[in-house]
Write a protein that holds these residues in place. Structure first.
Motif, PDB file in Angstrom:
ATOM      1  N   ASN A 101       0.825  -1.208   0.000  1.00  0.00           N
ATOM      2  CA  ASN A 101       0.000   0.000   0.000  1.00  0.00           C
ATOM      3  C   ASN A 101       0.856   1.254   0.000  1.00  0.00           C
ATOM      4  OD1 ASN A 101      -2.665  -0.905  -0.122  1.00  0.00           O
ATOM      5  ND2 ASN A 101      -2.613  -1.502   2.025  1.00  0.00           N
ATOM      6  N   ASP A 102       0.870   1.949  -1.133  1.00  0.00           N
ATOM      7  CA  ASP A 102       1.565   3.227  -1.276  1.00  0.00           C
ATOM      8  C   ASP A 102       0.518   4.304  -1.516  1.00  0.00           C
ATOM      9  OD1 ASP A 102       4.006   1.782  -1.292  1.00  0.00           O
ATOM     10  OD2 ASP A 102       3.825   1.487  -3.448  1.00  0.00           O
ATOM     11  N   GLU A 103       0.578   5.379  -0.737  1.00  0.00           N
ATOM     12  CA  GLU A 103      -0.393   6.457  -0.894  1.00  0.00           C
ATOM     13  C   GLU A 103       0.317   7.790  -0.971  1.00  0.00           C
ATOM     14  OE1 GLU A 103      -3.472   6.119   2.037  1.00  0.00           O
ATOM     15  OE2 GLU A 103      -4.090   4.151   1.306  1.00  0.00           O
ATOM     16  N   LEU A 104       0.230   8.430  -2.122  1.00  0.00           N
ATOM     17  CA  LEU A 104       0.795   9.760  -2.330  1.00  0.00           C
ATOM     18  C   LEU A 104      -0.101  10.768  -1.626  1.00  0.00           C
ATOM     19  CD1 LEU A 104       2.168  11.143  -5.632  1.00  0.00           C
ATOM     20  CD2 LEU A 104       0.657  12.522  -4.245  1.00  0.00           C
ATOM     21  N   GLU A 105       0.507  11.685  -0.877  1.00  0.00           N
ATOM     22  CA  GLU A 105      -0.257  12.677  -0.124  1.00  0.00           C
ATOM     23  C   GLU A 105      -0.096  14.100  -0.650  1.00  0.00           C
ATOM     24  OE1 GLU A 105      -2.397  12.145   2.347  1.00  0.00           O
ATOM     25  OE2 GLU A 105      -2.070   9.979   2.302  1.00  0.00           O
ATOM     26  N   LYS A 106       1.110  14.435  -1.130  1.00  0.00           N
ATOM     27  CA  LYS A 106       1.404  15.830  -1.472  1.00  0.00           C
ATOM     28  C   LYS A 106       2.343  15.878  -2.663  1.00  0.00           C
ATOM     29  CE  LYS A 106       0.550  19.827   0.531  1.00  0.00           C
ATOM     30  NZ  LYS A 106      -0.573  20.520   0.069  1.00  0.00           N
ATOM     31  N   LYS A 114      10.769  20.308 -11.876  1.00  0.00           N
ATOM     32  CA  LYS A 114      10.747  18.922 -11.411  1.00  0.00           C
ATOM     33  C   LYS A 114       9.647  18.753 -10.364  1.00  0.00           C
ATOM     34  CE  LYS A 114      15.452  17.983 -12.676  1.00  0.00           C
ATOM     35  NZ  LYS A 114      16.734  17.428 -12.322  1.00  0.00           N
ATOM     36  N   ILE A 115       9.108  17.547 -10.305  1.00  0.00           N
ATOM     37  CA  ILE A 115       7.966  17.264  -9.437  1.00  0.00           C
ATOM     38  C   ILE A 115       8.408  16.370  -8.286  1.00  0.00           C
ATOM     39  CG2 ILE A 115       5.702  16.160  -9.351  1.00  0.00           C
ATOM     40  CD1 ILE A 115       5.554  16.815 -12.427  1.00  0.00           C
ATOM     41  N   LEU A 116       8.139  16.818  -7.054  1.00  0.00           N
ATOM     42  CA  LEU A 116       8.368  16.007  -5.854  1.00  0.00           C
ATOM     43  C   LEU A 116       7.023  15.458  -5.398  1.00  0.00           C
ATOM     44  CD1 LEU A 116      10.798  18.271  -3.848  1.00  0.00           C
ATOM     45  CD2 LEU A 116      11.292  15.975  -4.662  1.00  0.00           C
ATOM     46  N   ALA A 117       6.967  14.169  -5.145  1.00  0.00           N
ATOM     47  CA  ALA A 117       5.763  13.532  -4.636  1.00  0.00           C
ATOM     48  C   ALA A 117       6.109  12.889  -3.299  1.00  0.00           C
ATOM     49  CB  ALA A 117       5.262  12.490  -5.619  1.00  0.00           C
ATOM     50  N   ILE A 118       5.299  13.170  -2.292  1.00  0.00           N
ATOM     51  CA  ILE A 118       5.571  12.696  -0.938  1.00  0.00           C
ATOM     52  C   ILE A 118       4.382  11.866  -0.459  1.00  0.00           C
ATOM     53  CG2 ILE A 118       6.009  13.389   1.451  1.00  0.00           C
ATOM     54  CD1 ILE A 118       7.208  15.990   0.239  1.00  0.00           C
ATOM     55  N   GLY A 119       4.691  10.729   0.144  1.00  0.00           N
ATOM     56  CA  GLY A 119       3.634   9.877   0.657  1.00  0.00           C
ATOM     57  C   GLY A 119       4.191   8.835   1.597  1.00  0.00           C
ATOM     58  N   ARG A 120       3.467   7.722   1.689  1.00  0.00           N
ATOM     59  CA  ARG A 120       3.889   6.648   2.583  1.00  0.00           C
ATOM     60  C   ARG A 120       3.618   5.307   1.916  1.00  0.00           C
ATOM     61  NH1 ARG A 120      -0.820   8.724   4.599  1.00  0.00           N
ATOM     62  NH2 ARG A 120      -2.574   7.300   4.639  1.00  0.00           N
ATOM     63  N   GLY A 121       4.359   4.318   2.390  1.00  0.00           N
ATOM     64  CA  GLY A 121       4.185   2.957   1.896  1.00  0.00           C
ATOM     65  C   GLY A 121       4.130   1.999   3.061  1.00  0.00           C
ATOM     66  N   PHE A 122       3.511   0.855   2.857  1.00  0.00           N
ATOM     67  CA  PHE A 122       3.370  -0.163   3.893  1.00  0.00           C
ATOM     68  C   PHE A 122       3.745  -1.508   3.294  1.00  0.00           C
ATOM     69  CE2 PHE A 122       0.669  -3.101   6.436  1.00  0.00           C
ATOM     70  CZ  PHE A 122       1.224  -2.829   7.676  1.00  0.00           C
ATOM     71  N   ASN A 123       4.666  -2.204   3.948  1.00  0.00           N
ATOM     72  CA  ASN A 123       5.122  -3.497   3.414  1.00  0.00           C
ATOM     73  C   ASN A 123       4.412  -4.682   4.055  1.00  0.00           C
ATOM     74  OD1 ASN A 123       6.253  -3.687   5.952  1.00  0.00           O
ATOM     75  ND2 ASN A 123       8.271  -4.266   5.229  1.00  0.00           N
TER      76      ASN A 123
END
Length: 160
Positions: A101-106, A114-123
């Motif tokens: 589960n990877d979810e981009l937040e911002k 250039k584009i920065l994408a910040i989020g979280r992932g769960f293994n």
């Protein structure tokens, strides 16, 4: 008149409305003032952030559901509401970072485009923070971290 972007953070990814004046959709944008792109294959597509580039192109970031969970999704639209097919893979970039589960937040757009994408992932056991950096054409910026992707542990070990 100034156009205003309103993004719905619901089931349709990249649903944006442009207003020509208060209460009136801008019919020159998308289909009657509405642009949608159904990227989903197993569930919901969720838009979490929208940025407008200096050239008027619209970058939308969020995630989509796969058979293995959620993955990052970044799409770019032309000011007309059509996908910018010169970006990524026909207008969008899908990124499976953790395999679960990877979810981009911002999203952020640098001065150099250039584009920065910040989020979280769960293994399946631990969460991790994720930052990816894309070139303005939607390819990974290989000069950033490890091939454009940086991981940070959150509350426990997460081996890459």
């Amino acid at each position: 008149m100034k156009k205003i972007v309103v993004a719905f953070l619901a089931l349709l990814f990249g649903c944006a409305y442009f207003y020509a004046q208060v209460g009136t959709l801008d019919s020159s944008f998308g289909n009657g003032g509405i642009a949608t792109s159904p990227f989903m294959s197993y569930g919901d597509d969720v838009a979490k952030d929208v940025k407008i580039q200096s050239d008027g192109k619209i970058v939308v970031g969020g995630y989509y559901t796969t058979s293995n969970g959620n993955d990052f999704l970044i799409a770019r639209y032309l000011p007309t509401g059509n996908l910018d097919t010169s970006f990524g893979n026909n207008g969008f970039v899908k990124v499976d970072v953790s395999g679960n589960n990877d979810e981009l937040e911002k999203i952020f757009i640098d001065n150099d485009g250039k584009i920065l994408a910040i989020g979280r992932g769960f293994n399946g056991t631990y969460y991790k923070a994720i930052i990816i950096r894309l070139n303005s054409d939607g390819t990974f910026d290989n000069s950033f971290a490890s091939n454009g992707i940086k991981f940070f542990s959150i509350g426990g070990a997460f081996n890459e």
